[in-house]
Design a protein around this motif. Structure first.
Motif, mmCIF file in Angstrom:
data_model
loop_
_atom_site.group_PDB
_atom_site.id
_atom_site.type_symbol
_atom_site.label_atom_id
_atom_site.label_comp_id
_atom_site.label_asym_id
_atom_site.label_seq_id
_atom_site.Cartn_x
_atom_site.Cartn_y
_atom_site.Cartn_z
ATOM 1 N N ARG A 5 -4.349 -36.989 20.740
ATOM 2 C CA ARG A 5 -5.671 -36.580 20.281
ATOM 3 C C ARG A 5 -5.774 -36.619 18.755
ATOM 4 N NH1 ARG A 5 -9.125 -33.771 23.390
ATOM 5 N NH2 ARG A 5 -7.412 -32.930 24.649
ATOM 6 N N LYS A 6 -4.615 -36.496 18.079
ATOM 7 C CA LYS A 6 -4.618 -36.371 16.624
ATOM 8 C C LYS A 6 -3.925 -37.521 15.919
ATOM 9 C CE LYS A 6 -3.752 -32.293 14.977
ATOM 10 N NZ LYS A 6 -3.101 -31.017 14.629
ATOM 11 N N SER A 20 -2.957 -40.720 14.083
ATOM 12 C CA SER A 20 -3.638 -41.805 13.373
ATOM 13 C C SER A 20 -3.058 -43.168 13.712
ATOM 14 C CB SER A 20 -3.569 -41.564 11.859
ATOM 15 O OG SER A 20 -4.317 -40.420 11.504
ATOM 16 N N ALA A 68 -4.750 -44.318 16.712
ATOM 17 C CA ALA A 68 -6.096 -44.781 16.380
ATOM 18 C C ALA A 68 -6.070 -46.210 15.854
ATOM 19 C CB ALA A 68 -6.740 -43.857 15.344
ATOM 20 N N ASP A 81 -7.013 -44.639 25.141
ATOM 21 C CA ASP A 81 -7.499 -43.407 24.519
ATOM 22 C C ASP A 81 -7.588 -42.328 25.593
ATOM 23 O OD1 ASP A 81 -8.358 -41.680 22.627
ATOM 24 O OD2 ASP A 81 -10.315 -42.615 22.301
ATOM 25 N N ARG A 119 -8.215 -39.501 13.135
ATOM 26 C CA ARG A 119 -8.859 -38.979 14.346
ATOM 27 C C ARG A 119 -9.786 -37.815 14.007
ATOM 28 N NH1 ARG A 119 -8.181 -42.009 19.058
ATOM 29 N NH2 ARG A 119 -7.092 -40.549 20.400
#
Length: 314
Positions: free
Chosen positions: A18-19, A21, A24, A62, A292
């Motif tokens: 969720r966090k 980078s 991402a 994701d 994120r």
């Protein structure tokens, strides 16, 4: 044939999706059609003069419960890749340095490595900002506890931290006369055998430790203010701080413009600048984060902006 992107990172199974980078960045690369290859730093090796690695084909999602699939490892020359993202977290220890030297060999053989390995070796995240001392709080770096103690006395209050940690680890705030001073300095310097940094305490930490992401010398317009938790002096998210969206100010843009020529010259294409108030406290180059959080708070695609830079400057 799609472009091949390698990533050198910490174990992907252990990240917080969720966090994270790096995730991402990988999700954005996959959306753009890149073929992804995953490496641990210890997967890199040299065979004669060729930089090689044991890469695993990677697919990412994701999904906080099921965010990746890796295939069987394959020994491969790194020159088969077009780009490598070096995203292993600190500490920048002997193993990290060796990995960057292998990546420098890959760079010499035609692979684009982000950030440039020589810059990762040279630009210590705590020390690099001191090339622009007028932008920084008052700072002293020393292994001698007496020199650090003297700095605390001069300032009245100071922040003490090691040179090789991340996420707010081992950061202390000491006022002159604090009875813990001796043990803190002994611990940070390993009895005078290891360097530590002392910086002027900036009361504006209450407004947050602000992260500004810089792509190819240009600041991303959305930033993250990391606000310390109650009773804390560290804004780092890993230390319990909370993130708030914040625009990049004109002062911060001016700092970026001053740093940009050096960042570009050294091949530092992805950098995180940390500000407290108007003072530059760190230049993060190893694995800058907050993608994120900025995306979630601002409704933007930070990794997309980075890849726009990467592809536009190829």
């Amino acid at each position: 044939m799609s472009a091949r992107l390698g990533v050198v990172m910490d174990p992907i199974a252990a990240i917080k999706p969720r966090k994270d980078s790096t995730l991402a960045l990988l999700l954005e690369a996959q959306r753009r059609g890149y073929e992804l290859w995953y490496f641990l730093a210890t997967d890199l090796y040299a065979d004669g003069g060729a930089a090689c690695g044991r890469g695993r084909p990677l697919t990412v999602r994701d999904d906080v419960h099921d965010w990746y699939t890796v295939g069987e490892p394959r020994a491969m020359p790194l020159a088969e890749l077009d780009t490598i993202l070096m995203r292993e977290d600190p500490p920048v220890d002997a193993g990290y340095i060796s990995a960057t030297q292998l990546l420098s060999l890959a760079e010499a053989q035609g692979v684009r490595v982000v950030n440039r390995p020589a810059a990762l070796r040279d630009a210590n995240e705590k020390l690099f900002a001191l090339h622009w001392p007028h932008l920084c709080p008052a700072t002293r770096v020393a292994a001698d506890p007496a020199l650090l103690r003297g700095f605390i006395a001069e300032q009245g209050k100071a922040v003490l931290k090691p040179l090789d940690a991340m996420g707010g680890a081992s950061i202390f705030v000491l006022a002159d006369g604090d009875p813990n001073t001796s043990v803190v300095l002994e611990t940070l310097t390993d009895g005078g055998r290891r360097y530590a940094m002392a910086q002027e305490y900036l009361p504006r930490i209450d407004e947050g430790d602000k992260r500004v992401l810089v792509f190819g010398g240009e600041p991303f317009p959305h930033a993250l203010a990391r606000i310390p938790a109650r009773g804390e002096t560290r804004g780092n998210l890993a230390a319990g701080g909370r993130g708030e969206a914040a625009p990049v100010t004109e002062r911060e843009r001016a700092v970026c413009a001053e740093l940009a020529p050096t960042l570009r010259e050294r091949g530092l294409e992805l950098v995180g600048l940390d500000f407290i108030g108007e003072r530059l406290t760190e230049i993060n180059v190893t694995s800058p984060t907050c993608f994120r959080e900025i995306d979630a708070l601002c409704g933007v695609n930070t990794a997309g902006a980075f890849f726009d830079h990467l592809e536009g400057s190829a």
